[in-house]
Design an enzyme around this catalytic site. Sequence first.
Site, PDB file in Angstrom:
ATOM      1  NE  ARG A   1      -0.589   1.818   3.831  1.00 49.35           N
ATOM      2  CZ  ARG A   1       0.547   2.612   3.703  1.00 49.35           C
ATOM      3  NH1 ARG A   1       1.472   1.898   3.856  1.00 49.35           N
ATOM      4  NH2 ARG A   1       0.463   3.808   3.966  1.00 49.35           N
TER       5      ARG A   1
ATOM      6  NE  ARG B   1      -6.073   1.070  -2.285  1.00 41.88           N
ATOM      7  CZ  ARG B   1      -5.637   1.632  -1.114  1.00 41.88           C
ATOM      8  NH1 ARG B   1      -4.189   1.666  -0.690  1.00 41.88           N
ATOM      9  NH2 ARG B   1      -6.455   2.595  -0.483  1.00 41.88           N
TER      10      ARG B   1
ATOM     11  CG  ASP C   1      -2.932   8.414  -1.618  1.00 42.63           C
ATOM     12  OD1 ASP C   1      -2.912   8.907  -0.501  1.00 42.63           O
ATOM     13  OD2 ASP C   1      -2.635   7.243  -1.647  1.00 42.63           O
TER      14      ASP C   1
ATOM     15  CE  LYS D   1      -5.605   5.934   3.975  1.00 47.64           C
ATOM     16  NZ  LYS D   1      -6.471   5.238   3.070  1.00 47.64           N
TER      17      LYS D   1
HETATM   18  O1  MRU Z   1      -4.695   3.434   1.868  1.00 48.18           O
HETATM   19  P1  MRU Z   1      -3.082   3.451   1.632  1.00 48.18           P
HETATM   20  O2  MRU Z   1      -2.706   3.008   3.045  1.00 48.18           O
HETATM   21  O3  MRU Z   1      -2.417   3.027   0.568  1.00 48.18           O
HETATM   22  O4  MRU Z   1      -2.949   5.020   1.747  1.00 48.18           O
HETATM   23  C1  MRU Z   1      -1.862   5.960   1.588  1.00 48.18           C
HETATM   24  C2  MRU Z   1      -1.965   7.333   2.076  1.00 48.18           C
HETATM   25  O5  MRU Z   1      -2.917   7.805   1.892  1.00 48.18           O
HETATM   26  C3  MRU Z   1      -0.712   7.849   2.589  1.00 48.18           C
HETATM   27  O6  MRU Z   1      -0.948   8.473   3.539  1.00 48.18           O
HETATM   28  C4  MRU Z   1      -0.137   8.750   1.685  1.00 48.18           C
HETATM   29  O7  MRU Z   1       0.311  10.039   1.980  1.00 48.18           O
HETATM   30  C5  MRU Z   1       0.116   8.457   0.220  1.00 48.18           C
HETATM   31  S1  MRU Z   1       1.495   7.218   0.198  1.00 48.18           S
HETATM   32  C6  MRU Z   1       2.860   8.019   0.480  1.00 48.18           C
END
Ligand code: MRU
Length: 363
Positions: free
Chosen positions: A69, A112, A260, A271
Amino acid sequence: MRLAVAAGIPATAHRRYVSGVEPIRAVQWAPGGAAVRIIDQRRLPSAYVERDLAALDDVCDAIRTLAVRGAPAIGVAAALGLVVSLAPHGAEDPATFRARMEAYASQLTATRPTAVNLPWAMQRMVARVATMWHDPAARMLEVLRAEATAILEEDRAMCAAIGAHGAVLLPDGARVLTHCNAGALATAGIGTALAPVYAAHAAGRRVHVFADETRPLLQGARLTAWELQRAGVPVTVLTDGMAASLMRAGEIDLVLVGADRIAANGDVANKIGTYAVAVAAHYHGIPMYVCAPWSTVDRATLHGDAIVIEERDPAEVRMLGGTLVTPPDVPVRNPAFDVTPHALVTAVVTDKGLYRAPYSFTY
Ligand code: MRU
């Protein structure tokens, strides 16, 4: 607007930043290159388990279920996964091979929706062989393997560069709030939001990280706490509701988060809960920095409202550690990400340097 940065710390290897422990390799080639090796992040922190994935469905499943992830890491895993799942078809006729490659890339992209690194990596892989009309499948496979390796190595280098550029934001004694996990576990290198922390720590500065636990899947409590402790960086876990109160008490100097997807106008998808952190930081006059490699900047998406937000299984909210914590049938919401408007972002730290408003990621 891009700022010139006097980076005091060179972009060197992870090993130097995390003295005394092996670098974390969230995603890499398995020995011999016939599989993608990942750390199964669903098992951390209670068990450290590496898994070798060679079949397309296994790679897709690992990304979908968050075994691997973090936006950069899933882009890298998909690139390596595309190669290993195509490898048994290296003797196929070129047109069939190409059609299979495109179908596999679409399947990986669909796992995703929010992190742009995933379509970015798949488009880059497909484009690499787009003009190889007269080459056999085995040659295309070789080229794809080299491209996947380049994506992996570039991600490591981008993380190190983010660390070098971002470390100047952390004075000795800095108290940093972070949300989710944007560390080594989320990338092929030393991370994005945690890269400046590792760089400052390696330079001998005292840095204390406050990690939001990050409901519902606890990436902060499980993963950020695990990797920072392992590296010897002081870390304290907070439940998500505590951050604003610590800000009010003057216990947080700055916020570092990952991303993301960053829209062309600087709006940031990250997130779920990041927006609340940003609002609280803004209210308290605390700078909030978003750290991300250039592969997370989506110049084709003009603003944050156009970003597709992943909705995940309601069971993730209803359950905690395998225990039902709500009435079984109560309605819940589970958007995995939110959008922070660019007005709340003090600067974006990329591998190319620091950018401040007005953001215009169109070049
Ligand atoms: O759902 P995830 O755990 O894949 O989400 C990841 C995130 O949102 C991280 O916090 C993020 O900042 C991006 S990855 C460096």
